[in-house]
Each structure stands twice: as structure tokens, then as C-alpha cells.
Design an enzyme around this catalytic site. Structure first.
Site: not given
Ligand code: MV4
Length: 504
Positions: A117, A201, A236, A294
């Protein structure tokens, strides 16, 4: 040069999807299967099949040496990894290459660059792509975390450097919670990834998850194919996806698309890839999140609105051809929605429901597409992801797509297992969904609205009886709908109400 035989290092619907593309191109197909998959659809569809071990994926689908042995034994000249399993394993790509077998996917260096990441964040920053404000190195101490958090303000998000799937991720709303959250994130990261490094973050509140499909070839061409809206997720896991996003304007799409292409260029990408962004609902600012190297589960919605067969294109690119389209010739048309059909019981907190499928009737008619990996009589195994199919519809606009999805979901019949179909039938009538108000909190909000407005037992019984009586003597196609065994009280009332137009 074109491949004569492709081994599909996967199972389920995606293996079937790849076999279909190969068959259209006259390429012979090799399936691999575990003990649990002897009678699986992908095995039946392929020209030949090789057994690769016991049911657990760690002893079969994840074993590169077994897959490569099957590839050599069958004389396959290429391997398609699908998604999951070995699809993002750079070591596997190198082993295949050494064995003289083409891996249908990006170069291992691009996979590795995007695998971490922090490494991905650095590359995006250098490429001039906006990322969420935060650190670009693992946190060295609590003090550093406290100071960084204070510099851009709460809420903040702690994430595992090796992360993925939300593991090791912690939302922190105030400084008082930071110390214990950091400890939890670290131990979760260590347990999940064997690496306790964590970075910080600024948190985007209730963001949208929008991703851009990109495609690159070995001749240096990089093109984006528009976005997919993937905000509707549970733990997720994506549940519903659409293209285009209900919030995206041509302007935002062009900006996000340009950024996605910058990321692809920065890692000399080849093949199909996806660049994920978080989009703020407040001002529509967007931030690079990660790149998936992918083909993704939800690729059909992009195929429906672009008319491009992404798997066919992957095969062409791997064989060394130039992309069959340019940025100028890619045109988005209409609207597509996909529902992931899981063998899960929505009435029991989405508990997996593995069993024999005793009845299967797929929707037909205009604008529908089912990418399935099962058949009537098949067993859904406990060993793998419970997604049995991806059901997608196409319409000229979002309204038509929603109306088509509602109609098609009433035709979709699965018995023997519980599925998420009744859940989708309700979501398609949800006001917030219809208005396109989607964010990562959608499902929780939906479940709350559902509890609030759930009719009582008597009202449900009355609705079911009324609907059954109403259609008993009618010749309407809805008769078939009321004859289906209800998968839940709510689902039945939902169908009855939808058919009667109560929610229109
Ligand atoms: C975040 C966020 C808010 N702010 N980063 C969730 C899985 C990972 N791929 C990144 N995720 C998130 N990162 C920041 N800085 C909120 C999420 C997140 C989320 C993102 C996409 C789809 C669903 C989600 C559900 C909860 C939190």
C-alpha cells in the site's frame, strides 16, 4: 501468434467466463479442479480437466507447482489466473515464465509495485495523482501518529502497510482513542500479514468507492474504460456494482481516467487493471486508494457499457497484439447494474448457505446477463467463496436498468440454498438506491430503514394471501412469481408488493 491452449487456474463463475472467451477464439481450454469440484461447471465446460488436490484452496488452487504441472502435462501455452488465488502472485508469474508458459496478466514488477500500500501511494504521488493526505512510510512511534493526526485533523484512518480487505484498518475519531487503536491495528496487521507496520491517513467520511478500468498493451498504449461505482459493500465485499457511477460527470470521469492512466504508465502496466479511488460526497474530490493488477469480479458492467470483451482483449494483449481500441474510440453507452448472487441467507446475517441447488431458473429477455458457475443439481461447497453467480442488466439509462433488474430478479429462481436474491429485490425499490445516493454506509442505512419500515407479521400474511388470491385466477406472468417458494416472509411480500405496484 495466438495461443492454442489456455489453462484456467481458477474455479467457479470466472473459470467459466474465461472458457467462454477462449471458445469464441477457437482456443482449447484446460480446467483444474480440487476434490470438491469434480462435478463443477468449469470442469464440464472445459475441453480437458486436471485434478490438483484436496478441497482446501491452500492444497489445490493456491499451489503453483500443481497448476504448472497440469499446464505442462496438458501442453497449455498460456495460463489465465482469473481473480483471487494466484492472480496477483508475482512469484507464480515468474515460475510460469521460466516454464515457457505465458501468464495472461501484468508483469510481476507491476504487481509488486502495486502490492504494497505504501509503495503504491508513493508511485501515485510521484505520478502527480492525488492520494489521501497521510504518511508515506510506516509509523515509527505513537508520537509520530499523534503529531501527524493533529496536523490534518480527525477523523483519521490507521491502515496496515501490507493491508487489504479492511484488515488492520481502524477509524479513529479523536486523539483519546489513538493509542489503543494503534495497538489493535498493529496486532491485527501482524496476525493477518505477518507484518505489523501501520501508516496513517486522513479519513474521508462516508466516501464513495469508484474505480477506473484501465487497459494497457505491450506497445505502450494505455487506455481507460470509464468507471464503476462500487460503494455498496458488506464487510469490504462488493455486493452491487454499476457503470457509469450515478454521480460521475464526463468531466470527473476524464480527470479520474487520466489519473488512472498515469498510474498505469508509472508501473509499465500491461493487460487489464483497476485503479481504485475514494470520492468525497462533499466536494467530489477524489483520492487514489490502490490498484488491482487483475481482472475484477465486476468487469461485466464495464463490458456492457463499452461493448468491449475484456477477457478476449486480455488474451490478445498477452499474445502481443495492440489494443483493439484507443482512448478516442472508447465510447460509453447506457447503464449497467450487477448484483452478486451469493449462497448466503440475508435473513441470518448473510450466513453462508452451502447445499445442493435443487432448482435453477435464470432470467431471460432483453438486457440481461448471468455469469454463473453453477447448474441445477450442483452442490455449493463450503470450501470456497459463496458467490454462485453475477447477474447484470443493461438499460439505456439508469432508470431503465433498475426497472429491468427488478423485473429480471422476479424471474430468477434458485431453490435448495438461500441466496441474496430477496435482498436485491428489496434494494432495487429502496428510495436512496433509486436516487443514486450511494456511499460505503449504504447497506447499514438500508438495513436500518428496512427494520424501521418492516410490516408486522399480520400485515405480511395479509399481503401474501392477497397477492396469492389476486394472481390465482389471472393469466399474468406474475402468477409464476407467487407460485415460487418464498425464500423469506419479507421476500415474498416484497415480490407480491413489487408485482402489484405497491412501491411504484
Ligand atoms: C478509507 C476510508 C476512508 N478514508 N481510507 C476500506 C477497504 C480499503 N480498501 C480502504 N477502505 C477505506 N479506506 C480513508 N482515508 C474508507 C474505507 C472504507 C471503504 C472503502 C471502500 C468501500 C467500502 C468501505 C467501507 C468502509 C471503509
Amino acid at each position: 501468434m495466438m495461443f492454442k491452449k489456455i489453462l484456467i487456474a481458477n474455479r467457479g463463475e470466472i473459470a467459466c467466463r474465461v472458457i467462454r472467451a477462449c471458445r469464441e477464439l477457437g482456443i482449447r481450454t484446460v480446467a483444474v479442479y480440487s476434490d470438491a469440484d469434480k462435478a463443477a461447471l468449469h470442469v464440464r465446460m472445459a475441453d480437458e480437466a486436471h485434478h490438483i488436490g484436496p478441497a482446501p484452496s491452500a492444497e489445490s488452487y493456491l499451489r503453483s507447482e500443481k497448476i504448472l504441472a497440469a499446464a505442462k502435462a496438458s501442453g497449455a501455452d498460456a495460463i489465465h489466473p482469473g481473480y483471487g488465488f494466484l492472480s496477483e502472485n508475482a512469484g507464480f508469474v515468474r515460475e510460469a515464465t521460466v516454464a515457457g508458459i505465458t501468464f495472461i496478466g501484468p508483469p510481476p514488477e507491476a504487481m509488486e509495485a502495486m502490492g504494497g500500500k505504501i509503495s503504491a501511494r508513493k508511485i501515485a504521488i510521484e505520478a502527480g495523482v492525488p492520494v489521501v493526505p497521510g504518511t508515506t512510510a510506516p509509523l515509527a512511534s505513537f508520537e509520530e501518529a499523534r503529531e501527524t493526526a493533529a496536523s490534518f485533523g480527525y477523523p483519521v484512518m490507521l491502515k496496515a502497510s501490507a493491508g487489504g480487505g479492511g484488515k488492520g484498518m481502524r477509524l479513529v475519531t479523536e486523539e483519546g482513542e489513538l493509542r489503543s487503536a494503534l495497538e489493535t491495528a498493529r496486532s491485527e496487521a501482524a496476525a493477518s500479514f505477518g507484518d505489523d507496520s501501520v501508516y496513517i491517513e486522513k479519513a474521508i467520511v462516508r466516501p464513495r468507492h469508484i474505480e477506473i478500468q484501465i487497459f494497457s498493451d505491450t506497445h505502450g498504449n494505455h487506455v481507460h474504460l470509464g468507471e464503476r461505482e462500487c460503494s455498496i459493500q458488506r464487510r469490504h465485499q462488493k455486493v452491487i456494482e454499476e457503470a457509469p457511477s450515478p454521480i460521475n460527470s464526463a468531466e470527473l470521469r476524464e480527470k479520474m481516467g487520466e489519473c488512472a492512466v498515469k498510474v498505469a504508465k508509472a508501473v509499465n502496466y500491461v493487460g487489464a487493471g483497476t485503479v481504485e479511488f475514494l470520492v468525497s460526497d462533499v466536494d467530489r474530490s477524489f483520492y487514489f486508494l490502490e490498484m488491482n493488477t487483475r481482472l475484477q469480479v465486476e468487469h461485466p458492467v464495464t463490458e456492457l457499457v463499452t461493448g468491449i470483451d475484456l477477457v478476449r482483449e486480455q488474451i490478445f494483449v498477452a499474445a502481443g497484439r495492440e489494443l483493439s481500441f484507443t482512448q478516442e474510440t472508447v465510447a460509453l453507452r447506457g447503464h449497467a447494474i450487477e448484483c452478486r448472487v451469493y449462497a448466503e441467507d440475508p435473513e441470518a446475517g448473510f450466513l453462508p448457505s452451502p447445499d445442493k441447488i435443487t432448482r435453477l431458473r435464470l432470467p431471460q429477455g432483453p438486457g440481461v446477463r448471468d455469469d454463473g458457475g453453477i447448474y441445477e443439481g450442483a452442490e455449493v461447497s463450503i470450501y470456497y467463496d459463496p458467490m454462485i453467480s453475477k447477474f447484470a442488466v443493461y438499460g439505456r439509462d439508469r432508470t431503465e436498468a433498475i426497472e429491468r433488474m427488478r423485473r429480471a430478479l422476479l424471474e430468477y429462481e434458485v431453490d435448495g440454498i438461500k441466496t441474496t436474491l430477496p435482498f436485491f429485490r428489496e434494494v432495487m425499490h429502496d428510495e436512496a438506491f433509486v436516487r443514486g445516493e450511494l456511499d460505503t454506509g449504504f447497506i447499514n442505512g438500508f438495513m436500518e430503514r428496512r427494520r424501521e419500515f418492516a410490516p408486522g407479521r399480520d400485515a405480511l400474511d395479509a399481503a401474501i394471501i392477497a397477492a396469492a388470491l389476486h394472481y390465482q385466477n389471472s393469466n399474468s406472468t406474475a402468477k409464476a412469481v407467487t407460485e415460487q417458494r418464498p425464500q423469506s416472509r419479507w421476500g415474498m411480500a416484497g415480490r407480491a408488493a413489487a408485482v402489484k405496484g405497491i412501491w411504484e
